[in-house]
Scaffold this active site. Sequence first.
Site, mmCIF file in Angstrom:
data_model
loop_
_atom_site.group_PDB
_atom_site.id
_atom_site.type_symbol
_atom_site.label_atom_id
_atom_site.label_comp_id
_atom_site.label_asym_id
_atom_site.label_seq_id
_atom_site.Cartn_x
_atom_site.Cartn_y
_atom_site.Cartn_z
ATOM 1 N N GLU A 57 2.203 0.364 6.409
ATOM 2 C CA GLU A 57 3.646 1.442 5.851
ATOM 3 C C GLU A 57 3.767 2.548 6.077
ATOM 4 O OE1 GLU A 57 1.799 -1.575 4.146
ATOM 5 O OE2 GLU A 57 3.130 -2.482 3.843
ATOM 6 N N GLN A 79 8.520 -4.195 2.730
ATOM 7 C CA GLN A 79 9.004 -5.665 1.741
ATOM 8 C C GLN A 79 8.784 -6.543 0.727
ATOM 9 O OE1 GLN A 79 5.773 -8.661 3.803
ATOM 10 N NE2 GLN A 79 7.615 -9.556 5.186
ATOM 11 N N PHE A 80 8.269 -5.056 0.215
ATOM 12 C CA PHE A 80 8.045 -5.031 -1.359
ATOM 13 C C PHE A 80 8.015 -3.753 -2.191
ATOM 14 C CE2 PHE A 80 7.068 -9.384 -0.371
ATOM 15 C CZ PHE A 80 7.535 -10.052 -1.521
ATOM 16 N N ASP A 82 6.261 -2.470 -3.986
ATOM 17 C CA ASP A 82 4.737 -2.534 -4.239
ATOM 18 C C ASP A 82 4.021 -1.698 -2.945
ATOM 19 O OD1 ASP A 82 4.391 -4.230 -6.905
ATOM 20 O OD2 ASP A 82 5.588 -4.497 -5.233
ATOM 21 N N TYR A 83 4.615 -2.025 -1.426
ATOM 22 C CA TYR A 83 4.263 -1.501 -0.673
ATOM 23 C C TYR A 83 4.504 -0.141 -0.627
ATOM 24 C CZ TYR A 83 2.799 -6.113 -1.406
ATOM 25 O OH TYR A 83 1.888 -7.444 -2.072
ATOM 26 N N HIS A 126 3.773 -7.434 -6.466
ATOM 27 C CA HIS A 126 4.969 -8.210 -5.740
ATOM 28 C C HIS A 126 6.143 -7.598 -6.940
ATOM 29 C CE1 HIS A 126 2.124 -10.074 -3.712
ATOM 30 N NE2 HIS A 126 2.891 -9.827 -2.876
#
Lengths: 334, 431
Positions: A57, A79-80, A82-83, A126
């Site tokens: 990321e 992608q989420f 959270d990342y 997630h």
Amino acid sequence: MNMIEAINSAMDVMLERDPNTVVMGEDVGFFGGVFRATAGLQKKHGKTRVFDTPINECGIIGVAVGMGAYGLRPVPEIQFADYIYPGLDQLVSEAARLRYRSANDFICPMTVRTPFGGGIFGGQTHSQSPESIMTHICGVKTVIPSNPYDAKGLLVAAIEDNDPVVFLEPKRIYNGPFSGYYDRPVEPWSKHDASAVPEGYYRIDLGKAATVREGEALTILAYGTMVHVTKTIVEEMGIDAEILDLRTLLPLDIDAIEASVKKTGRCLIIHEATRTSGFGAELAALVQERCFYHLEAPVERVTGFDTPYPHSLEWAYFPGPVRIATALTKILKD
Amino acid sequence: MPETPQRPARNLPPLSLHIPEPRYRPGDTPDFGDIEVPAVDATPRPGEATKPDAMRELCYGLVRVLDFDGQAKGQWDPRLSPERLRAMLRNMMLTRAFDDRMFRAQRQGKTSFYMKCTGEEATSVASTMAIDRTDMVFPSYRQQGILITRDYPLIQMMNQIYSNRGDHLLGRQLPIMYSAPEHGFFSVSGNLATQYPQAVGWAMASASKGDSRIATVWCGEGSSAEGDFHSALTFATVYNAPVIFNVVNNQWAISSFSGFAGSERTTFAARAVGYGIAGLRVDGNDPLAVYAATQWAADRARTNNGPTLIEHFTYRSEGHSTSDDPSAYRAADEATAWPLGDPIARLKQHLIVLGEWDEARHEAQAKELDDLVKMTQKQSEKLGILGHGMHQPFETMFEDVFEDMPWHLKEQCAQMLAEQEAKFGPDWKPE
Ligand SMILES: Cc1ncc(C[n+]2csc(CCOP(=O)(O)OP(=O)(O)O)c2C)c(N)n1
């Protein structure tokens, strides 16, 4: 269209209109993204316009900063949400400040798209809602749609914007809105007006809230998934609430908030993110600064709890009907 | 709370943790005799299209051109004309004169901060001369030599350092954090290594547009430990980006020696091996070697043969910045004991050996450059120095956060203007 299709359509339109638009991220190319938001785009626009990236990321956002400085309009997908943290430094220290620190020498017109929020049994990593962290960064705009029509129009505006935008997609309502009861199925978007999404280009300017429902009893400020939960409860309880869907948290539509709260005299703020230092705290402060003499009850917040997102107990964490009903009863008491 | 587990009673030797320690501390006499300095022709020059796995030893050798007598030798000799060599010498000398002057200005309280690149001038000047002016450079904070080589006006550098009313960055950045897009110089960040992935992104964009420009980027050996560094190398190798990574290994990251970035186990150039990209370890105090290596890497990038990582093996002769006192953590004589000498002295000697330079001309040039810097400094100081008032219109503080100012910034700007009016009266103008 459902929300995923609308988001896909926004990128498709922008890839078509502007040769500088590029879409990138983990699994977004050949496969079309884990939520299929970029499905078909690589096939249609080619591999240099839509491509997969390493699982990195910091690299995704950092590379997008360089692409933006070159003159492209990157639309990286995380992608989420959270990342986003491994890439946060590139967002906070670089993308957000590039225009300021270089006095307009360099700009960073990127739109970081990312699914956020819970309700899909995604566990701690997630399910998070990092919007207040985003709004605390000076130089980043934060956008959260709540339906397909808005999602496309807002995403088009975000991609066209010359500043970095974080576009948070409520993944719980990708396929249809959600009433707030885990035992009730999602109602597909096709049954809703907002699923009538034009194929071509249109935009919804950032910084404008939408009135979901007019009312006199109180003002409810919500965004994303919570707009739908709120609407259901209000209708079930038969309360004459005015619901504002904020759509853009920064820049915020303060005029709409102020006008509504001054009209109703009461304000309830609802979000799924954890409570302490959440965006609701900012909204509550703004409302009491601007509308204090119009208020007939203290501003209330309904939020997630200050815990990491629990896997098996996620529906106890979630600000659902009971929590909202309790707050509504309290705020309407006097 | 669980207790720290005890070592089970087994007949195994106890493990031990290694904490790196530099070889010399204050009071020690440094001896760098064991640093291997290979002969100038010991490191072969492969073709620019050579596959990385066929040239691994270049990550462990040392590309050198100038021997210590001032002769240029070997396959890497870029065979520059005397005019080019003299221009290189001048750029390096001007960088040093500028550094000395600005360092003094900080000591005189005219600005808050300064960072010299003494002894490392070749790593920025020679590498910049080996690429095109239109190539994009993503510098760290010790690459003032790039701007000087690209003829960026000295006064603009000084105005930035003083945050004065001529400062094109409106006093927003720490001194030395320049930005000069028209000179292909990216805005400097105070966060280390962040420019690494950005350079890769720029290079990827250039490649995807069928452009012919490449990107170069710098970081220190200390910052090569950052995640951004590894992100950048990953992206560069995946997309075969036309980018040159420069790691300036000057042995020290403030007070931490290079061992804390992993130098005890391998070289910094060898980081390239794991990524399958080309790596070159270069004598960073040899301007011709730096030039040759950069030219090689630039040709490679420009012909779609991919990225190159260049480790410039050098030494930080002075403090990390004006806020640093290196005598507190390293041996006093390290800079003079350093086996690779001084890049300006080496280039000067080379030109003298060629019969293209002499002591008198050198001295005259040193004085000329010093006078130029002094004169420019006077002009810059007429536009103000840091600490003598505020030089920018107050409202500039709120501009450029976004393209258009949102309501909350407008409100905060109005508040600040009211505060300042209460303090200074309505007629205040920037000094
Ligand atoms: C992300 C980050 N961490 C820490 C710092 C503080 N810092 C500034 S310079 C420096 C040392 C850098 O050493 P090196 O990369 O070897 O470069 P050099 O100064 O030797 O040229 C540190 C730790 C910073 N600026 N950014």
